[in-house]
Write a protein that holds these residues in place. Structure first.
Motif, PDB file in Angstrom:
ATOM      1  N   ARG A  56       0.693  -1.265  -0.313  1.00  9.92           N
ATOM      2  CA  ARG A  56       0.222  -0.109   0.050  1.00  9.92           C
ATOM      3  C   ARG A  56       0.976   0.656   0.016  1.00  9.92           C
ATOM      4  O   ARG A  56       1.863   1.464   0.726  1.00  9.92           O
ATOM      5  CB  ARG A  56      -1.349   0.410   1.270  1.00  9.92           C
ATOM      6  CG  ARG A  56      -2.198  -0.806   0.809  1.00  9.92           C
ATOM      7  CD  ARG A  56      -2.276  -1.400   2.237  1.00  9.92           C
ATOM      8  NE  ARG A  56      -2.939   0.407   2.899  1.00  9.92           N
ATOM      9  CZ  ARG A  56      -4.149   0.400   3.369  1.00  9.92           C
ATOM     10  NH1 ARG A  56      -5.263  -0.387   3.044  1.00  9.92           N
ATOM     11  NH2 ARG A  56      -4.439   1.616   3.935  1.00  9.92           N
ATOM     12  N   ALA A  96       1.095   4.463   1.042  1.00  7.00           N
ATOM     13  CA  ALA A  96      -0.012   5.507   2.055  1.00  7.00           C
ATOM     14  C   ALA A  96       0.577   7.039   1.721  1.00  7.00           C
ATOM     15  O   ALA A  96       0.792   8.189   1.039  1.00  7.00           O
ATOM     16  CB  ALA A  96       0.674   5.617   3.850  1.00  7.00           C
ATOM     17  N   GLY A  97      -1.265   7.810   2.302  1.00  6.27           N
ATOM     18  CA  GLY A  97      -1.469   9.074   1.078  1.00  6.27           C
ATOM     19  C   GLY A  97      -1.784   9.044  -0.006  1.00  6.27           C
ATOM     20  O   GLY A  97      -2.058   9.689  -0.980  1.00  6.27           O
ATOM     21  N   ARG A  98      -1.771   7.755  -1.067  1.00  5.57           N
ATOM     22  CA  ARG A  98      -1.981   7.410  -1.803  1.00  5.57           C
ATOM     23  C   ARG A  98      -2.965   6.583  -2.505  1.00  5.57           C
ATOM     24  O   ARG A  98      -3.659   6.161  -3.861  1.00  5.57           O
ATOM     25  CB  ARG A  98      -0.702   6.948  -3.047  1.00  5.57           C
ATOM     26  CG  ARG A  98       0.011   8.755  -3.629  1.00  5.57           C
ATOM     27  CD  ARG A  98       1.253   8.669  -4.213  1.00  5.57           C
ATOM     28  NE  ARG A  98       0.159   8.075  -5.231  1.00  5.57           N
ATOM     29  CZ  ARG A  98       1.080   7.169  -6.365  1.00  5.57           C
ATOM     30  NH1 ARG A  98       2.731   6.709  -6.637  1.00  5.57           N
ATOM     31  NH2 ARG A  98       0.633   6.832  -7.446  1.00  5.57           N
ATOM     32  N   PHE A  99      -3.130   5.659  -1.119  1.00  6.68           N
ATOM     33  CA  PHE A  99      -4.502   4.661  -1.239  1.00  6.68           C
ATOM     34  C   PHE A  99      -5.384   4.967  -2.126  1.00  6.68           C
ATOM     35  O   PHE A  99      -6.113   6.368  -1.941  1.00  6.68           O
ATOM     36  CB  PHE A  99      -4.558   3.508  -0.256  1.00  6.68           C
ATOM     37  CG  PHE A  99      -4.798   2.275  -0.576  1.00  6.68           C
ATOM     38  CD1 PHE A  99      -4.037   1.367  -0.365  1.00  6.68           C
ATOM     39  CD2 PHE A  99      -6.500   2.376   0.000  1.00  6.68           C
ATOM     40  CE1 PHE A  99      -5.062   0.160  -0.585  1.00  6.68           C
ATOM     41  CE2 PHE A  99      -7.303   1.387   0.067  1.00  6.68           C
ATOM     42  CZ  PHE A  99      -6.347  -0.697   0.052  1.00  6.68           C
ATOM     43  N   ASP A 145     -10.249  -1.579   4.363  1.00 10.38           N
ATOM     44  CA  ASP A 145      -9.938  -0.418   4.555  1.00 10.38           C
ATOM     45  C   ASP A 145     -11.016   0.520   4.596  1.00 10.38           C
ATOM     46  O   ASP A 145     -11.220   0.928   3.283  1.00 10.38           O
ATOM     47  CB  ASP A 145      -8.626   0.251   4.693  1.00 10.38           C
ATOM     48  CG  ASP A 145      -8.612   1.506   5.649  1.00 10.38           C
ATOM     49  OD1 ASP A 145      -9.616   1.849   6.048  1.00 10.38           O
ATOM     50  OD2 ASP A 145      -7.521   2.054   5.011  1.00 10.38           O
ATOM     51  N   GLY A 149     -10.671   4.293   3.896  1.00  7.78           N
ATOM     52  CA  GLY A 149      -9.733   4.681   4.298  1.00  7.78           C
ATOM     53  C   GLY A 149      -9.224   5.325   4.657  1.00  7.78           C
ATOM     54  O   GLY A 149      -7.963   6.163   5.229  1.00  7.78           O
ATOM     55  N   GLN A 187      -4.630   5.501   5.943  1.00  5.44           N
ATOM     56  CA  GLN A 187      -3.958   6.262   5.691  1.00  5.44           C
ATOM     57  C   GLN A 187      -4.549   7.534   5.910  1.00  5.44           C
ATOM     58  O   GLN A 187      -3.716   9.275   5.422  1.00  5.44           O
ATOM     59  CB  GLN A 187      -3.716   6.659   3.936  1.00  5.44           C
ATOM     60  CG  GLN A 187      -4.629   6.929   3.819  1.00  5.44           C
ATOM     61  CD  GLN A 187      -5.014   6.625   1.993  1.00  5.44           C
ATOM     62  OE1 GLN A 187      -3.265   6.649   1.240  1.00  5.44           O
ATOM     63  NE2 GLN A 187      -5.863   7.097   1.372  1.00  5.44           N
ATOM     64  N   HIS A 188      -5.302   7.589   7.190  1.00  6.51           N
ATOM     65  CA  HIS A 188      -5.906   9.459   7.305  1.00  6.51           C
ATOM     66  C   HIS A 188      -4.536   9.917   7.975  1.00  6.51           C
ATOM     67  O   HIS A 188      -4.482   9.481   9.164  1.00  6.51           O
ATOM     68  CB  HIS A 188      -6.924   9.242   8.576  1.00  6.51           C
ATOM     69  CG  HIS A 188      -7.888  10.568   8.886  1.00  6.51           C
ATOM     70  ND1 HIS A 188      -7.312  11.887   9.839  1.00  6.51           N
ATOM     71  CD2 HIS A 188      -8.747  11.204   7.755  1.00  6.51           C
ATOM     72  CE1 HIS A 188      -7.943  12.829   9.744  1.00  6.51           C
ATOM     73  NE2 HIS A 188      -9.216  12.736   9.140  1.00  6.51           N
ATOM     74  N   LEU A 199      -2.259   8.441  11.264  1.00  2.19           N
ATOM     75  CA  LEU A 199      -0.888   7.801  11.789  1.00  2.19           C
ATOM     76  C   LEU A 199      -0.159   8.665  12.647  1.00  2.19           C
ATOM     77  O   LEU A 199       0.863   8.319  12.997  1.00  2.19           O
ATOM     78  CB  LEU A 199      -0.800   8.562   9.624  1.00  2.19           C
ATOM     79  CG  LEU A 199      -1.415   7.554   8.975  1.00  2.19           C
ATOM     80  CD1 LEU A 199      -0.526   8.176   7.100  1.00  2.19           C
ATOM     81  CD2 LEU A 199      -1.259   6.150   9.710  1.00  2.19           C
ATOM     82  N   THR A 250      -7.810   0.641  11.220  1.00  6.52           N
ATOM     83  CA  THR A 250      -6.200   0.121  11.660  1.00  6.52           C
ATOM     84  C   THR A 250      -5.863  -1.329  12.019  1.00  6.52           C
ATOM     85  O   THR A 250      -6.380  -2.280  10.581  1.00  6.52           O
ATOM     86  CB  THR A 250      -5.784   1.006  12.826  1.00  6.52           C
ATOM     87  OG1 THR A 250      -7.450   0.889  14.184  1.00  6.52           O
ATOM     88  CG2 THR A 250      -5.958   2.002  13.068  1.00  6.52           C
TER      89      THR A 250
END
Length: 402
Positions: A18, A20-23, A44, A47, A50-51, A55, A241
């Motif tokens: 994955r 993160a930030g682009r999923f 997930d 989303g 990756q919030h 994080l 999570t």
């Protein structure tokens, strides 16, 4: 193992990393090298994995508390993060107490095992399509178990009538079934249970965070939250999570804490995971944006697939199960989507679903933009035509989406 491979039911893993930030964008590590793909089967659902706030909470706690709690909850594994998280989920559901677990499977295992083991002469009434963790726990408890027809309050009532009054009874079902995506008639099932003075246990793993006021789940959305005695939820889906929990009456939760092997003899959630889960729960109690996006994307995808005459197992929820009905062809469909269109959707086969109902379980989310949903539906339609897959579902499957 050879027979499993010959039957087409052998499972293989797809190596996905994955971003993160682009999923839902991710890296697929496969035979064609490392390529960027779009993930369509992640649990997930909102989303939240990756919030930025989630994080950040995990990073802070990782720096202050380290990678792990250091033991079971009884032995150095209870931290302020666990305590705060348990209070939060109890308050979310309007229950007296909450208890967290390292997985949702463990939560079901612990709760149902203790109910069956400790209630004198207990008898379970279990929906036919309940999750494996629920079935395993009820069996392991040694309590009597009756299986009622899926989502059928009348059959539940008949089976309850066959048991003498006064025996402790536990009615156990899910609110949304993860493989079929269909929704339980919760109000009717709870009403039947109440008439027989039965304890109601509901697995809301696929609804918490995603349904109801503040993300409290389907029971809360339908106004029957108070009729559910003990509720199980997970942090691994809507909350992005890991871990699971139960929420219910104080004495019941205390009994699970004190007596369940699945709670006593295993590692507690890492503090950073508990802190991330707490942040996610609190965010989704304040924000409806993610929930609205989820259901809008699911409606769009279901409309596009219906227009393309691609059969679904059910169209009742945010889960979109695309029916293929053959293990080899299901794997071929998934392989074609991944290799040709860079779209990842894992085939689902036996024993997760009955033989002959193999499928792709598609999970659209708010992080899938509408244009991506259109592109996915178009790619699936083209693959469907190329592989000459059936356009209609068997009658026994069609009935579930009615």
């Amino acid at each position: 193992m050879e027979k499993l491979k010959e039957s087409g039911q052998y499972r293989t893993f797809v190596e996905i990393e994955r971003l993160a930030g682009r999923f839902p964008q991710a890296l697929h590590h496969g035979s064609q090298g490392v390529r960027e793909v779009t993930v369509w089967c992640s649990n997930d659902h909102l989303g939240m994995g990756q919030h930025p706030d989630v994080l950040a909470a995990m990073r802070r706690t990782l720096d202050t508390s380290g990678a792990a709690a250091g033991g079971s909850r009884n032995i150095s594994g209870t931290t302020p993060h666990h305590v705060a998280l348990e209070r939060e989920v109890a308050d979310l559901h309007g229950k007296e107490s909450g208890l967290t677990f390292i997985t949702g499977y463990a939560a079901n295992d612990a709760a149902l095992y203790v109910l069956g083991k400790t209630l004198p002469d207990c008898v379970f009434f279990s929906d036919r399509l309940n999750h494996a963790s629920m079935i395993s726990a009820m069996r392991a408890s040694g309590a009597e178990r009756h299986v009622f027809d899926h989502n059928d309050p009348a059959d539940l009532n008949r089976r309850l009538n066959e048991v003498r009054p006064g025996r402790p009874k536990v009615v156990a079902f899910e609110s949304v079934y993860s493989m079929d995506g269909d929704v339980a008639p919760m109000a009717e099932l709870c009403a039947v249970a109440q008439r027989h003075d039965a304890f109601v246990y509901v697995d809301e793993a696929h609804t918490v965070g995603m349904y109801g006021p503040e993300g409290a789940g389907l029971a809360a959305q339908l106004g029957v939250g108070d009729e559910v005695t003990l509720l199980m939820g997970t942090f691994a889906k809507g909350y992005g999570t890991a871990g699971g929990y139960v929420a219910g009456p104080g004495p019941v939760v205390d009994a699970i804490r004190s007596l369940a092997p699945a709670f006593i003899f295993t590692l507690s959630m890492p503090p950073a995971v508990a802190a991330g889960a707490l942040t996610s729960v609190r965010h989704l109690r304040r924000s409806d944006i993610e929930r609205a996006g989820l259901h809008e994307r699911a409606r769009l995808l279901k409309t596009l697939l219906r227009d393309a005459r691609i059969p679904l197992v059910s169209d009742q929820s945010h889960i979109v199960p695309v029916l293929v009905g053959d293990p080899e062809r299901c794997r071929e469909l998934a392989r074609t989507l991944l290799e040709r269109h860079r779209m990842y959707a894992q085939p689902i086969n036996f024993p997760s679903v009955p033989r002959g109902t193999e499928r792709l379980r598609i999970n659209p989310s708010p992080v899938h933009q509408p244009l991506e949903v259109h592109r996915f539906a178009d790619a699936l339609r083209r693959c469907w035509d190329e592989l000459d897959l059936p356009r209609t579902a068997p009658a026994r499957v069609r009935a579930r989406s009615a």
